[in-house]
Design a protein around this motif. Structure first.
Motif, mmCIF file in Angstrom:
data_model
loop_
_atom_site.group_PDB
_atom_site.id
_atom_site.type_symbol
_atom_site.label_atom_id
_atom_site.label_comp_id
_atom_site.label_asym_id
_atom_site.label_seq_id
_atom_site.Cartn_x
_atom_site.Cartn_y
_atom_site.Cartn_z
ATOM 1 N N ASP A 209 0.869 -1.178 0.000
ATOM 2 C CA ASP A 209 0.000 0.000 0.000
ATOM 3 C C ASP A 209 0.905 1.226 0.000
ATOM 4 O O ASP A 209 2.141 1.096 0.035
ATOM 5 C CB ASP A 209 -0.956 0.007 1.188
ATOM 6 C CG ASP A 209 -2.251 0.713 0.850
ATOM 7 O OD1 ASP A 209 -2.263 1.958 0.844
ATOM 8 O OD2 ASP A 209 -3.252 0.028 0.565
ATOM 9 N N VAL A 210 0.298 2.402 -0.022
ATOM 10 C CA VAL A 210 1.086 3.631 -0.135
ATOM 11 C C VAL A 210 0.564 4.671 0.845
ATOM 12 O O VAL A 210 -0.649 4.880 0.965
ATOM 13 C CB VAL A 210 1.021 4.200 -1.580
ATOM 14 C CG1 VAL A 210 1.747 5.546 -1.656
ATOM 15 C CG2 VAL A 210 1.624 3.206 -2.573
ATOM 16 N N LEU A 211 1.476 5.312 1.545
ATOM 17 C CA LEU A 211 1.164 6.459 2.395
ATOM 18 C C LEU A 211 1.771 7.710 1.761
ATOM 19 O O LEU A 211 2.970 7.731 1.457
ATOM 20 C CB LEU A 211 1.756 6.267 3.798
ATOM 21 C CG LEU A 211 0.958 5.459 4.818
ATOM 22 C CD1 LEU A 211 1.802 5.279 6.077
ATOM 23 C CD2 LEU A 211 -0.363 6.144 5.154
ATOM 24 N N ILE A 212 0.957 8.727 1.536
ATOM 25 C CA ILE A 212 1.489 10.001 1.043
ATOM 26 C C ILE A 212 1.936 10.804 2.257
ATOM 27 O O ILE A 212 1.125 11.210 3.094
ATOM 28 C CB ILE A 212 0.424 10.785 0.244
ATOM 29 C CG1 ILE A 212 -0.073 9.948 -0.945
ATOM 30 C CG2 ILE A 212 1.004 12.113 -0.244
ATOM 31 C CD1 ILE A 212 0.983 9.637 -1.988
ATOM 32 N N ASN A 213 3.230 11.010 2.380
ATOM 33 C CA ASN A 213 3.780 11.710 3.545
ATOM 34 C C ASN A 213 3.703 13.224 3.414
ATOM 35 O O ASN A 213 3.472 13.936 4.396
ATOM 36 C CB ASN A 213 5.245 11.310 3.762
ATOM 37 C CG ASN A 213 5.440 9.805 3.816
ATOM 38 O OD1 ASN A 213 6.118 9.226 2.973
ATOM 39 N ND2 ASN A 213 4.817 9.164 4.802
ATOM 40 N N LYS A 214 3.877 13.703 2.172
ATOM 41 C CA LYS A 214 3.950 15.156 1.995
ATOM 42 C C LYS A 214 3.641 15.527 0.552
ATOM 43 O O LYS A 214 4.105 14.860 -0.379
ATOM 44 C CB LYS A 214 5.353 15.652 2.372
ATOM 45 C CG LYS A 214 5.561 17.153 2.265
ATOM 46 C CD LYS A 214 6.986 17.526 2.664
ATOM 47 C CE LYS A 214 7.212 19.029 2.586
ATOM 48 N NZ LYS A 214 8.602 19.394 2.940
#
Length: 294
Positions: A209-214
């Motif tokens: 999965d993917v987390l958008i940090n910024k």
């Protein structure tokens, strides 16, 4: 008075739901993959048809499994079916009727639906007609049946005219200038996930999965930092690849998709992190944005 309403797009995994929606809206917004079960959450895609507004709801494929993430996906599809004004059921023309018959059982509120025969480019006209005859045994269940051939010239109007007929008279639900209610960072996340599906083989994409940090919009460029989540150390190694070739490939592919949508230059920086068992853990799913309520 204008017409406006929610139209859920459902079907088995890999039936062509996201491809159809991207074609209808004229932009790449929904995640597309030749691999099944790529779509995980509901998303709204807004299409204006003359003076009417259609809010299409893209959904995960209808399927049964014991994995927690997959149960969440099925729950998303069922909720979309129950909360809409109309359903488009996508049935690949080579499928047996069993998927459609399973849908009829799951459509507990008996929401009106249109049956779309997809992937007809791969068969003859005679085979399409034969399949349509097979579905006639259920002709009292669906409002209409439409073969869909994007390559052979099915027009948007063939589908949209029929959809609008079944929507209620209602003011617009959303600004007619927007194409989706999704936040841009969620679309960026899906583009990165899509790039993983396209560049990494086997089962690994399903456990990522993917987390958008910024996301930072600078005057001449968008800066995006994101973390790819995997379950095992071996998966991390495959995502990164020898000499970081795999992650560079994923990053380039995702960056080009983002730039095409935004019309701006993008600097995309990707990291990889291990989160053991996240697909089986409710808290892990919630931390990644999946609102598990069961």
């Amino acid at each position: 008075m204008t017409k406006c309403g929610y139209v859920s797009v459902v079907g088995r995994p890999n039936a062509g739901k996201s491809s159809l929606l991207n074609w209808l809206v004229g932009e790449k917004i929904a995640m597309v993959s030749h691999k099944a079960n790529a779509t995980r959450k509901r998303s709204n895609i807004i299409v204006m048809h003359e003076d009417d507004q259609i809010v299409f709801v893209d959904t995960p494929g209808i399927h049964e499994t014991e994995k927690l993430i997959n149960k969440f996906m099925l729950d998303e599809a069922l909720k979309a079916m129950g909360d809409c004004d109309l359903i488009l059921f996508l049935a690949p023309v080579t499928d047996k009727l069993t998927h459609y018959e399973d849908f009829l059982v799951k459509n507990k509120k008996n929401v009106k639906h249109i049956l779309l025969l997809t992937k007809v480019d791969n068969v003859t006209n005679e085979e399409v007609l034969e399949k349509m005859k097979e579905y006639q045994v259920h002709s009292d269940k669906y409002e209409s049946i439409i073969p869909v051939s994007i390559k052979k010239g099915t027009t948007h109007g063939n589908i949209l005219d029929d959809v609008v007929k079944h929507l209620p008279e209602h003011p617009y639900l959303f600004d007619p200038e927007i194409m989706t209610t999704e936040h841009m960072r969620d679309i960026f996340k899906e583009f990165i996930r899509e790039s993983i599906f396209e560049n990494i083989s086997d089962e690994i994409p399903y456990e990522t999965d993917v987390l958008i940090n910024k996301v930072e919009e600078k005057p001449k460029i968008d800066v995006i930092k994101a973390t790819i989540i995997v379950q095992k150390g071996t998966q991390k190694g495959m995502i990164i690849g020898k000499n970081a070739e795999a992650i560079k490939r994923i990053g380039k592919d995702a960056r080009l998709k983002i730039e095409k949508l935004t019309g701006r230059k993008c600097f995309l920086e990707l990291f990889v992190s291990i989160k053991k068992g996240w697909t089986k853990d409710k808290q892990g799913l919630r931390e990644l944005g999946y609102d598990v309520t069961f």
